[in-house]
Design a protein around this motif. Structure first.
Motif, PDB file in Angstrom:
ATOM      1  N   SER A   1     -54.572 -38.223  -8.778  1.00  0.00           N
ATOM      2  CA  SER A   1     -54.583 -38.025 -10.220  1.00  0.00           C
ATOM      3  C   SER A   1     -55.141 -39.275 -10.888  1.00  0.00           C
ATOM      4  O   SER A   1     -55.595 -40.201 -10.224  1.00  0.00           O
ATOM      5  CB  SER A   1     -53.159 -37.750 -10.710  1.00  0.00           C
ATOM      6  OG  SER A   1     -53.142 -37.457 -12.093  1.00  0.00           O
ATOM      7  N   ASN A   2     -55.086 -39.271 -12.207  1.00  0.00           N
ATOM      8  CA  ASN A   2     -55.470 -40.462 -12.971  1.00  0.00           C
ATOM      9  C   ASN A   2     -54.231 -41.213 -13.462  1.00  0.00           C
ATOM     10  O   ASN A   2     -54.349 -42.168 -14.207  1.00  0.00           O
ATOM     11  CB  ASN A   2     -56.375 -40.083 -14.147  1.00  0.00           C
ATOM     12  CG  ASN A   2     -55.680 -39.199 -15.153  1.00  0.00           C
ATOM     13  OD1 ASN A   2     -54.811 -38.409 -14.799  1.00  0.00           O
ATOM     14  ND2 ASN A   2     -56.051 -39.324 -16.404  1.00  0.00           N
TER      15      ASN A   2
ATOM     16  N   ALA B   1     -58.382 -37.842  -7.107  1.00  0.00           N
ATOM     17  CA  ALA B   1     -58.007 -38.888  -8.065  1.00  0.00           C
ATOM     18  C   ALA B   1     -59.250 -39.410  -8.785  1.00  0.00           C
ATOM     19  O   ALA B   1     -59.231 -39.598 -10.013  1.00  0.00           O
ATOM     20  CB  ALA B   1     -57.270 -40.021  -7.349  1.00  0.00           C
TER      21      ALA B   1
ATOM     22  N   LYS C   1     -60.386 -36.703 -11.278  1.00  0.00           N
ATOM     23  CA  LYS C   1     -59.508 -36.645 -12.455  1.00  0.00           C
ATOM     24  C   LYS C   1     -59.760 -37.827 -13.387  1.00  0.00           C
ATOM     25  O   LYS C   1     -59.734 -37.679 -14.605  1.00  0.00           O
ATOM     26  CB  LYS C   1     -58.030 -36.628 -12.025  1.00  0.00           C
ATOM     27  CG  LYS C   1     -57.610 -35.384 -11.296  1.00  0.00           C
ATOM     28  CD  LYS C   1     -57.508 -34.218 -12.224  1.00  0.00           C
ATOM     29  CE  LYS C   1     -56.959 -33.018 -11.490  1.00  0.00           C
ATOM     30  NZ  LYS C   1     -56.814 -31.865 -12.341  1.00  0.00           N
ATOM     31  N   SER C   2     -60.004 -39.002 -12.818  1.00  0.00           N
ATOM     32  CA  SER C   2     -60.276 -40.196 -13.634  1.00  0.00           C
ATOM     33  C   SER C   2     -61.571 -40.057 -14.415  1.00  0.00           C
ATOM     34  O   SER C   2     -61.655 -40.489 -15.566  1.00  0.00           O
ATOM     35  CB  SER C   2     -60.332 -41.439 -12.749  1.00  0.00           C
ATOM     36  OG  SER C   2     -59.068 -41.683 -12.199  1.00  0.00           O
TER      37      SER C   2
ATOM     38  N   GLY D   1     -60.217 -39.937 -17.857  1.00  0.00           N
ATOM     39  CA  GLY D   1     -60.095 -41.379 -18.077  1.00  0.00           C
ATOM     40  C   GLY D   1     -59.006 -41.969 -17.204  1.00  0.00           C
ATOM     41  O   GLY D   1     -58.349 -41.274 -16.432  1.00  0.00           O
ATOM     42  N   GLY D   2     -58.813 -43.256 -17.334  1.00  0.00           N
ATOM     43  CA  GLY D   2     -57.818 -43.933 -16.514  1.00  0.00           C
ATOM     44  C   GLY D   2     -58.382 -44.308 -15.157  1.00  0.00           C
ATOM     45  O   GLY D   2     -59.589 -44.209 -14.920  1.00  0.00           O
ATOM     46  N   ASN D   3     -57.507 -44.712 -14.275  1.00  0.00           N
ATOM     47  CA  ASN D   3     -57.908 -45.131 -12.934  1.00  0.00           C
ATOM     48  C   ASN D   3     -57.413 -44.143 -11.891  1.00  0.00           C
ATOM     49  O   ASN D   3     -56.364 -43.526 -12.076  1.00  0.00           O
ATOM     50  CB  ASN D   3     -57.311 -46.517 -12.623  1.00  0.00           C
ATOM     51  CG  ASN D   3     -57.870 -47.571 -13.544  1.00  0.00           C
ATOM     52  OD1 ASN D   3     -59.074 -47.675 -13.727  1.00  0.00           O
ATOM     53  ND2 ASN D   3     -56.984 -48.367 -14.132  1.00  0.00           N
ATOM     54  N   PRO D   4     -58.145 -44.016 -10.784  1.00  0.00           N
ATOM     55  CA  PRO D   4     -57.676 -43.132  -9.706  1.00  0.00           C
ATOM     56  C   PRO D   4     -56.356 -43.637  -9.120  1.00  0.00           C
ATOM     57  O   PRO D   4     -56.209 -44.826  -8.843  1.00  0.00           O
ATOM     58  CB  PRO D   4     -58.787 -43.220  -8.656  1.00  0.00           C
ATOM     59  CG  PRO D   4     -59.962 -43.804  -9.347  1.00  0.00           C
ATOM     60  CD  PRO D   4     -59.434 -44.630 -10.476  1.00  0.00           C
TER      61      PRO D   4
END
Length: 159
Positions: free
Chosen positions: A7-8, A42, A45-46, A50-53
């Motif tokens: 996920s992120n 992951a 999804k990132s 957005g965000g990090n794996p």
């Protein structure tokens, strides 16, 4: 056994309400025994959200789940007619109502190629028998574990 969720975000608590309808096995929480597959998810999804794996690890007591859930644990060892019909049932379901009674499901992931074949099946270009014949020759199945009830979560422990 160790299972992974890509996920992120780090998964602290499993929240079924975050699951979207129209997925392979229905609304629930999906994991893989394949770290690479979870890392790829992951990363995907990132890119989308957005965000990090982040890959969150869980220990799954499969032996206990099999013993206690009985018919509540459905296993699809390979692509087969039943699997294809099950995937179609769930992917066609755009509601938040589950179309099956399984607590846990294990089976192959319906990847993009399978998705293409499912669209052909839904358009009635091919029938279920032809669908299975075509996907059986793809090889390279990647498997997923699916948890759909609060009862199923007692067999998972976050690491």
């Amino acid at each position: 056994m160790i299972l992974y969720h890509g996920s992120n975000v780090e998964i602290e608590t499993i929240d079924f309400s975050k699951s979207k309808p129209g997925k392979d096995f229905g609304i629930g929480f999906y994991l893989s025994a394949d770290m690479t597959q979870a890392q790829e998810m992951a990363a995907k999804k990132s890119l989308i959200f957005g965000g990090n794996p982040v890959v969150t690890q869980f220990e799954f007591d499969e032996e206990k789940a099999l013993a206690e859930l009985g018919e509540g644990y459905r296993r699809f060892e390979h692509y087969c007619m039943e699997w294809g019909e099950f995937i179609q049932l769930n992917r066609d379901n755009k509601s938040h109502e589950q179309r099956h009674q399984y607590d846990i499901v294990f089976g192959p992931i319906a990847n993009d190629t399978v998705g293409y074949q499912l669209r052909r099946l839904n358009a009635r270009i091919i029938d279920v028998t032809q669908f299975i014949k075509e996907i059986e020759h793809m090889g390279g199945e990647t498997y997923q574990y699916f948890f759909s009830t609060e009862r199923s979560l007692k067999y998972l422990r976050k690491l």
